[in-house]
Design an enzyme around this catalytic site. Structure first.
Site, PDB file in Angstrom:
ATOM      1  N   CYS A   1       0.825  -1.217   0.000  1.00  0.00           N
ATOM      2  CA  CYS A   1       0.000   0.000   0.000  1.00  0.00           C
ATOM      3  C   CYS A   1       0.859   1.267   0.000  1.00  0.00           C
ATOM      4  O   CYS A   1       2.015   1.267   0.416  1.00  0.00           O
ATOM      5  CB  CYS A   1      -0.965   0.053   1.181  1.00  0.00           C
ATOM      6  SG  CYS A   1      -2.203  -1.255   1.179  1.00  0.00           S
TER       7      CYS A   1
ATOM      8  N   ASP B   1      -8.496  -3.950   9.432  1.00  0.00           N
ATOM      9  CA  ASP B   1      -7.914  -3.268  10.585  1.00  0.00           C
ATOM     10  C   ASP B   1      -7.985  -1.751  10.414  1.00  0.00           C
ATOM     11  O   ASP B   1      -7.900  -0.998  11.385  1.00  0.00           O
ATOM     12  CB  ASP B   1      -6.472  -3.719  10.845  1.00  0.00           C
ATOM     13  CG  ASP B   1      -5.598  -3.740   9.605  1.00  0.00           C
ATOM     14  OD1 ASP B   1      -6.107  -3.403   8.510  1.00  0.00           O
ATOM     15  OD2 ASP B   1      -4.414  -4.103   9.701  1.00  0.00           O
TER      16      ASP B   1
ATOM     17  N   ASN C   1      -1.269   2.645   5.654  1.00  0.00           N
ATOM     18  CA  ASN C   1      -0.381   1.630   5.077  1.00  0.00           C
ATOM     19  C   ASN C   1       0.177   0.785   6.203  1.00  0.00           C
ATOM     20  O   ASN C   1       0.785   1.316   7.130  1.00  0.00           O
ATOM     21  CB  ASN C   1       0.762   2.319   4.310  1.00  0.00           C
ATOM     22  CG  ASN C   1       1.881   1.349   3.950  1.00  0.00           C
ATOM     23  OD1 ASN C   1       1.636   0.182   3.676  1.00  0.00           O
ATOM     24  ND2 ASN C   1       3.100   1.845   3.957  1.00  0.00           N
ATOM     25  N   GLY C   2      -0.044  -0.527   6.148  1.00  0.00           N
ATOM     26  CA  GLY C   2       0.548  -1.380   7.157  1.00  0.00           C
ATOM     27  C   GLY C   2      -0.379  -2.452   7.669  1.00  0.00           C
ATOM     28  O   GLY C   2      -1.341  -2.848   7.010  1.00  0.00           O
ATOM     29  N   GLU C   3      -0.070  -2.903   8.864  1.00  0.00           N
ATOM     30  CA  GLU C   3      -0.860  -3.960   9.510  1.00  0.00           C
ATOM     31  C   GLU C   3      -0.859  -3.729  11.019  1.00  0.00           C
ATOM     32  O   GLU C   3       0.199  -3.476  11.617  1.00  0.00           O
ATOM     33  CB  GLU C   3      -0.266  -5.336   9.201  1.00  0.00           C
ATOM     34  CG  GLU C   3      -1.049  -6.495   9.789  1.00  0.00           C
ATOM     35  CD  GLU C   3      -0.470  -7.849   9.444  1.00  0.00           C
ATOM     36  OE1 GLU C   3      -1.037  -8.866   9.902  1.00  0.00           O
ATOM     37  OE2 GLU C   3       0.549  -7.903   8.723  1.00  0.00           O
TER      38      GLU C   3
ATOM     39  N   ARG D   1      -3.907   0.574  -3.027  1.00  0.00           N
ATOM     40  CA  ARG D   1      -4.206  -0.568  -2.160  1.00  0.00           C
ATOM     41  C   ARG D   1      -3.601  -1.881  -2.658  1.00  0.00           C
ATOM     42  O   ARG D   1      -3.745  -2.240  -3.824  1.00  0.00           O
ATOM     43  CB  ARG D   1      -5.723  -0.732  -2.052  1.00  0.00           C
ATOM     44  CG  ARG D   1      -6.156  -1.836  -1.102  1.00  0.00           C
ATOM     45  CD  ARG D   1      -7.657  -2.027  -1.138  1.00  0.00           C
ATOM     46  NE  ARG D   1      -8.094  -3.008  -0.149  1.00  0.00           N
ATOM     47  CZ  ARG D   1      -9.285  -3.592  -0.150  1.00  0.00           C
ATOM     48  NH1 ARG D   1     -10.185  -3.285  -1.080  1.00  0.00           N
ATOM     49  NH2 ARG D   1      -9.593  -4.474   0.779  1.00  0.00           N
ATOM     50  N   LEU D   2      -2.924  -2.554  -1.755  1.00  0.00           N
ATOM     51  CA  LEU D   2      -2.578  -3.956  -1.923  1.00  0.00           C
ATOM     52  C   LEU D   2      -3.472  -4.723  -0.958  1.00  0.00           C
ATOM     53  O   LEU D   2      -3.291  -4.642   0.254  1.00  0.00           O
ATOM     54  CB  LEU D   2      -1.101  -4.201  -1.604  1.00  0.00           C
ATOM     55  CG  LEU D   2      -0.630  -5.646  -1.761  1.00  0.00           C
ATOM     56  CD1 LEU D   2      -0.722  -6.088  -3.215  1.00  0.00           C
ATOM     57  CD2 LEU D   2       0.810  -5.799  -1.260  1.00  0.00           C
TER      58      LEU D   2
END
Length: 209
Positions: A2, A101, A76-78, A50-51
């Site tokens: 992302c 999330d 962007n991230g997790e 977006r990925l």
């Protein structure tokens, strides 16, 4: 992976803002080939590429809004602890539309404000626009795993996951930061918030702006 980007400018028209954020977002296509969207409103615009990892449906698309569109998030991230955070919020009778999330971050901010964002554990860079408070928040994870660069002056804030997004805004001068260049030659990296360009900074790990 992302990509995120954004611009705040007090002097540009909505159409000029739209054109700039579209150009900026295109530079980050390789970070998010599954979807590209922008949000713009008066003096501010946010972009996202977006990925798809969590919630592959359109409900996980970004920039993401809260129920009344007063909060907008590009992320962007997790978030590693999002299941626990989501359970906490559900126990407070807060409902969710998606399995992402990203939505958890929005709900946390709605419930606890900026201090609630300290609950996030993971790797992330985010930009959140609170239309009611007229507040823009940039934040980066504690280890600085996800990048976030910005250029700031009196009337302008431009940011992105990569410096090339800032370049695409048109508000960019290719003046080299000699100290950063020397540090890179000696150590293979520049220190603190400095980047190779004089007017571009890196948001430090664990910091928010």
């Amino acid at each position: 992976m992302c990509g995120i980007c954004g611009i705040y400018n007090e002097d540009l028209s909505v159409e000029e803002i739209r054109q700039k954020i579209t150009r900026m977002n295109k530079t980050l296509f390789h970070r998010g080939p599954d979807g590209q969207n922008v949000f713009f409103d008066n003096n501010i615009a946010l972009g996202h590429t977006r990925l798809s990892i969590r919630d592959l449906s359109n409900l996980g698309s970004q920039p993401m809004f809260n129920d009344n569109n007063s909060i907008v998030l590009t992320f962007n991230g997790e978030i590693y602890n999002f299941d626990d955070l989501k359970s906490q919020l559900k126990s407070l009778s807060i409902e969710f539309k998606s399995q992402s999330d990203t939505e958890v971050i929005i709900k946390i901010y709605e419930k606890w404000g900026v201090r609630g964002l300290k609950k996030l554990e993971g790797m992330f860079a985010l930009a959140l626009w609170d239309k009611t408070e007229e507040r823009l928040i940039l934040m980066r994870d504690r280890l600085g795993i996800k990048p976030l660069f910005y250029k700031l002056n009196k009337n302008n804030l431009i940011f992105g996951s990569e410096i090339k997004a800032i370049k695409a805004s048109g508000f960019f001068e290719k003046e080299i930061n000699n100290q950063s260049f020397s540090e890179f030659l000696w150590y293979g990296n520049s220190f603190e918030e400095k980047t190779i360009y004089k007017d571009v900074s890196s948001l430090l790990p664990g910091h928010w702006l």
